[in-house]
Design a protein around this motif. Structure first.
Motif, PDB file in Angstrom:
ATOM      1  N   HIS A  34     -95.382 -26.041 -32.723  1.00 31.92           N
ATOM      2  CA  HIS A  34     -95.083 -27.469 -32.707  1.00 31.92           C
ATOM      3  C   HIS A  34     -96.183 -28.160 -33.503  1.00 31.92           C
ATOM      4  CE1 HIS A  34     -93.150 -31.090 -31.462  1.00 31.92           C
ATOM      5  NE2 HIS A  34     -94.164 -31.512 -30.727  1.00 31.92           N
ATOM      6  N   ARG A  67     -90.038 -27.189 -21.829  1.00 33.35           N
ATOM      7  CA  ARG A  67     -89.899 -26.317 -22.999  1.00 33.35           C
ATOM      8  C   ARG A  67     -91.166 -26.284 -23.846  1.00 33.35           C
ATOM      9  NH1 ARG A  67     -86.818 -27.618 -26.778  1.00 33.35           N
ATOM     10  NH2 ARG A  67     -86.484 -29.828 -26.322  1.00 33.35           N
ATOM     11  N   THR A  68     -92.244 -26.894 -23.329  1.00 35.51           N
ATOM     12  CA  THR A  68     -93.506 -26.958 -24.062  1.00 35.51           C
ATOM     13  C   THR A  68     -94.543 -26.070 -23.395  1.00 35.51           C
ATOM     14  OG1 THR A  68     -93.048 -29.237 -24.732  1.00 35.51           O
ATOM     15  CG2 THR A  68     -95.341 -28.497 -24.881  1.00 35.51           C
ATOM     16  N   ARG A  92     -93.064 -25.023 -28.740  1.00 35.79           N
ATOM     17  CA  ARG A  92     -91.893 -25.654 -28.141  1.00 35.79           C
ATOM     18  C   ARG A  92     -90.769 -24.635 -28.170  1.00 35.79           C
ATOM     19  NH1 ARG A  92     -90.893 -31.058 -28.472  1.00 35.79           N
ATOM     20  NH2 ARG A  92     -93.012 -31.258 -27.692  1.00 35.79           N
ATOM     21  N   GLU A  96     -85.536 -30.246 -20.305  1.00 35.39           N
ATOM     22  CA  GLU A  96     -86.582 -31.266 -20.447  1.00 35.39           C
ATOM     23  C   GLU A  96     -87.656 -30.793 -21.420  1.00 35.39           C
ATOM     24  OE1 GLU A  96     -86.669 -34.273 -19.080  1.00 35.39           O
ATOM     25  OE2 GLU A  96     -84.764 -34.002 -18.026  1.00 35.39           O
ATOM     26  N   THR A  97     -88.136 -31.724 -22.248  1.00 38.35           N
ATOM     27  CA  THR A  97     -89.149 -31.377 -23.250  1.00 38.35           C
ATOM     28  C   THR A  97     -90.396 -30.784 -22.609  1.00 38.35           C
ATOM     29  OG1 THR A  97     -88.358 -33.081 -24.774  1.00 38.35           O
ATOM     30  CG2 THR A  97     -90.609 -32.283 -25.101  1.00 38.35           C
TER      31      THR A  97
END
Length: 325
Positions: A304, A271-272, A294, A267-268
């Motif tokens: 990012h 990973r952020t 990211r 999931e974004t």
């Protein structure tokens, strides 16, 4: 008389230089969970640097601090009741020492391979010149502040865990981590100033519920308790996502910086993460900004650019979006 006059002149010059140094702000960078087992560990084994893409942000600070989300050892036995246990190879300490000055150890993975592995981790960190806090050979050492002095400013870092298993907690005769009992936290903050001579105190917390984008009531209450006890900022992690930022009595609370080096997430949001830069003087945090990273498929952080992060200057009521990358 000429010698005496020259000595006085030299003393005044040195005093002026010291005063100038003491007035120079100190920049500190904090990042969230750094897990160097599994894929990130294989990256190091191949000769690559897991921090290469963000090295320019890290070397730009006077002090760099990470949460080390694994033991670094060759010994110990995995905890049988834990679904995930992390143990990185000592080779990862090369790149870690290159980019970080200190690591927090008060988290729910410091005891993954038992007290023997934790003690080996402490020794290896010492050998590589990486300072640490939030864990120790006994209760006293686990709760002791790490004092970092730069530009005449003494900054105390304290580390606490609030996420089970509590069996990892240090005791009077057992290695382990610092657990955040409210009365003990107040006591530790006071001692950091009175006994250790700290000008500023920053607790680094491992707290909250995983994957929740907002801090819960316990996090908010504890943050206020720490600010009232004398903390100048609070930096948190553990939920594997970034959480909100709050200004409490003019002092910033970063509830979660999210992940920084960690594989296995798709999931974004997971990973952020944020790279947090604080600028400090004797009055506390004078300004700060977050930079967004990211994680790629190997769990390594990359800038990012589409998300420049938030900024704040002392006196602002709330953080604001940064206007420049």
């Amino acid at each position: 008389m000429r010698r005496l006059a020259a000595a006085w002149a030299l003393a005044l010059l040195c005093t002026g230089a010291g005063a100038q140094q003491a007035g120079t702000p100190v920049s500190m960078v904090f990042v969230g969970d750094v897990m160097l087992d599994d894929t990130p560990g294989r990256v190091v084994r191949s000769g690559r640097d897991p921090f290469a893409h963000v090295a320019h942000w890290l070397r730009d600070a006077d002090v760099r601090v990470a949460n080390l989300e694994s033991v670094v050892a060759t010994t110990g036995t995995p905890e049988p009741d834990k679904p995930y246990t992390f143990r990185a190879h000592p080779r990862v300490l090369g790149p870690l020492a290159r980019h970080f000055d200190a690591v927090g150890l008060a988290n729910n993975h410091a005891g993954d391979h038992g007290p023997e592995a934790l003690m080996q981790t402490l020794g290896l960190l010492d050998r590589h010149g990486i300072r640490h806090f939030g864990a120790g050979s006994d209760l006293t050492h686990a709760h002791a502040p790490l004092i970092i002095e730069r530009n005449g400013l003494r900054i105390a870092l304290l580390g606490y865990n609030e996420f089970f298993p509590r069996s990892f907690e240090a005791d009077v005769d057992r290695p382990g981590i610092a657990w955040s009992e409210d009365a003990q936290v107040r006591h530790d903050i006071a001692l950091a100033r009175s006994r250790h001579g700290a000008d500023l105190v920053i607790p680094v917390m491992h707290w909250g519920w995983e994957y929740e984008p907002l801090a819960d009531s316990r996090q908010r209450a504890l943050a206020r308790l720490m600010i009232e006890a004398g903390a100048d900022a609070v930096v948190g992690g553990h939920p594997h996502v970034t959480q909100d930022i709050e200004i409490v009595a003019g002092k910033p609370v970063f509830y979660s910086l999210g992940n920084f080096v960690f594989d296995g997430f798709t999931e974004t949001a997971h990973r952020t993460g944020w790279l947090l830069r604080l600028e400090l003087d004797r009055e506390g945090v004078r300004r700060w900004r977050t930079r967004v990273v990211r994680m790629d498929r190997e769990g390594l952080p990359r800038p990012h650019a589409a998300s420049p992060g938030d900024c704040w200057v002392r006196g602002d009521a709330q953080p604001r979006p940064c206007t420049a990358p």
